[in-house]
Design a protein around this motif. Structure first.
Motif, short mmCIF file in Angstrom:
data_model
loop_
_atom_site.label_atom_id
_atom_site.label_comp_id
_atom_site.label_asym_id
_atom_site.label_seq_id
_atom_site.Cartn_x
_atom_site.Cartn_y
_atom_site.Cartn_z
N VAL A 6 -44.96 22.70 57.73
CA VAL A 6 -45.89 22.76 56.61
C VAL A 6 -46.95 21.68 56.77
O VAL A 6 -46.64 20.52 57.07
CB VAL A 6 -45.15 22.55 55.27
N LEU A 8 -49.74 19.85 54.50
CA LEU A 8 -50.11 19.65 53.09
C LEU A 8 -51.20 18.58 53.01
O LEU A 8 -50.93 17.41 53.22
CB LEU A 8 -48.88 19.23 52.28
N LYS A 36 -44.87 19.35 44.37
CA LYS A 36 -44.98 20.17 45.58
C LYS A 36 -44.03 19.69 46.67
O LYS A 36 -43.36 20.50 47.32
CB LYS A 36 -46.42 20.15 46.09
N LEU A 100 -47.70 26.51 58.24
CA LEU A 100 -47.92 26.99 56.88
C LEU A 100 -48.76 25.93 56.17
O LEU A 100 -48.32 24.81 55.97
CB LEU A 100 -46.59 27.18 56.16
N TRP A 101 -49.97 26.29 55.82
CA TRP A 101 -50.89 25.41 55.11
C TRP A 101 -50.77 25.71 53.62
O TRP A 101 -50.92 26.85 53.19
CB TRP A 101 -52.31 25.67 55.60
N THR A 102 -50.47 24.70 52.82
CA THR A 102 -50.34 24.91 51.39
C THR A 102 -51.03 23.78 50.65
O THR A 102 -51.50 22.81 51.26
CB THR A 102 -48.87 25.04 50.96
N TYR A 114 -41.93 30.37 49.07
CA TYR A 114 -42.21 29.94 50.44
C TYR A 114 -41.24 30.55 51.44
O TYR A 114 -41.64 31.03 52.50
CB TYR A 114 -42.14 28.41 50.54
N PHE A 176 -51.11 29.61 50.06
CA PHE A 176 -50.67 29.28 51.41
C PHE A 176 -51.27 30.24 52.43
O PHE A 176 -51.67 31.37 52.11
CB PHE A 176 -49.13 29.29 51.53
#
Length: 225
Positions: A6, A8, A36, A100-102, A114, A176
């Motif tokens: 991930v 973030l 988050k 995974l960009w969130t 997710y 995301f």
């Protein structure tokens, strides 16, 4: 080849909503960022890279065992920073094969969502999709000032059909994006054939303005807290 991590991002100096990432949210100290990171910590066997130039964000990030905090260069934290430049920066710090960009601004997206999105990403990649992004469906009339007309009409160019008969449009809610390192190296978060992961309007809420903050806070307290 199925290792996923991930990414973030947070930064200091938000112009639209001061300190939105870390100000107290629904009585929670550390705010949206703490929430988050707590949600992401519930995902098994996943590493979180927190990228920030904000001292408060960095302090909060270091309190989570599964989170690697990487101080982002200031030139990638400006209001004028190109998103493409930031995207190309991500595979330089993330080692895993898939990213995974969130965002912290999606507080109603929890670990369950997710996990399902990650499972879906790997399933659809076997069917020809090269990436995944979260969206919500919209079937409403959209008016263009430049054309002084609707941009969407019904069958046979009917101007005012029932809204349920309009062709659906899909809003990228930015909750995301999932793609391979190669896609990120090319300066994008989705490839040529992304899978649209549809979410409802409540899950899709994105905190950009003070009104968004208050609405998201009320929903979080009602539905999650």
């Amino acid at each position: 080849m199925n290792k996923i991590a991930v990414f973030l991002p947070t930064r200091k100096g938000s112009q639209r909503l001061a300190n939105k990432n870390t100000r107290t949210f629904a009585g929670m100290k550390g705010g949206l960022l703490f929430i988050k990171l707590s949600q992401l910590s519930e995902i098994k066997n996943i590493k979180v890279y927190l990228s920030s130039n904000d001292p408060k964000s960095i302090e909060i990030g270091k309190s989570f065992k599964n989170t690697t905090v990487i101080e982002r260069p200031d030139h990638l934290c400006l209001d004028t920073t190109s998103l493409t430049d930031l995207i190309k920066y991500v595979p330089k710090i993330v080692e895993e094969d898939h990213i995974l960009w969130t965002h912290v601004t999606s507080p109603l997206v929890n670990a369950e969502v997710y996990n399902d999105a990650i499972d879906t990403y790997f399933k659809v990649s076997q069917r020809g999709n090269d990436s995944l992004m979260s969206v919500h469906k919209m079937q409403e009339f959209i008016w263009s000032l430049s054309n002084n007309d609707l941009i969407n009409r019904g069958e046979n160019n009917l101007r005012w059909p029932r809204t349920q008969d309009l062709e659906p449009l899909y809003v990228v809610n930015s909750a995301f994006f999932i793609g391979s390192r190669d896609i990120y190296r090319n300066g994008d978060r989705v490839g040529e054939k992304p899978f649209l992961y549809e979410m409802d309007s409540i899950q899709s809420i994105d905190v950009d303005w003070e009104d968004d903050f208050k609405i998201a806070e009320a929903l979080y307290e009602k539905l999650i807290k």
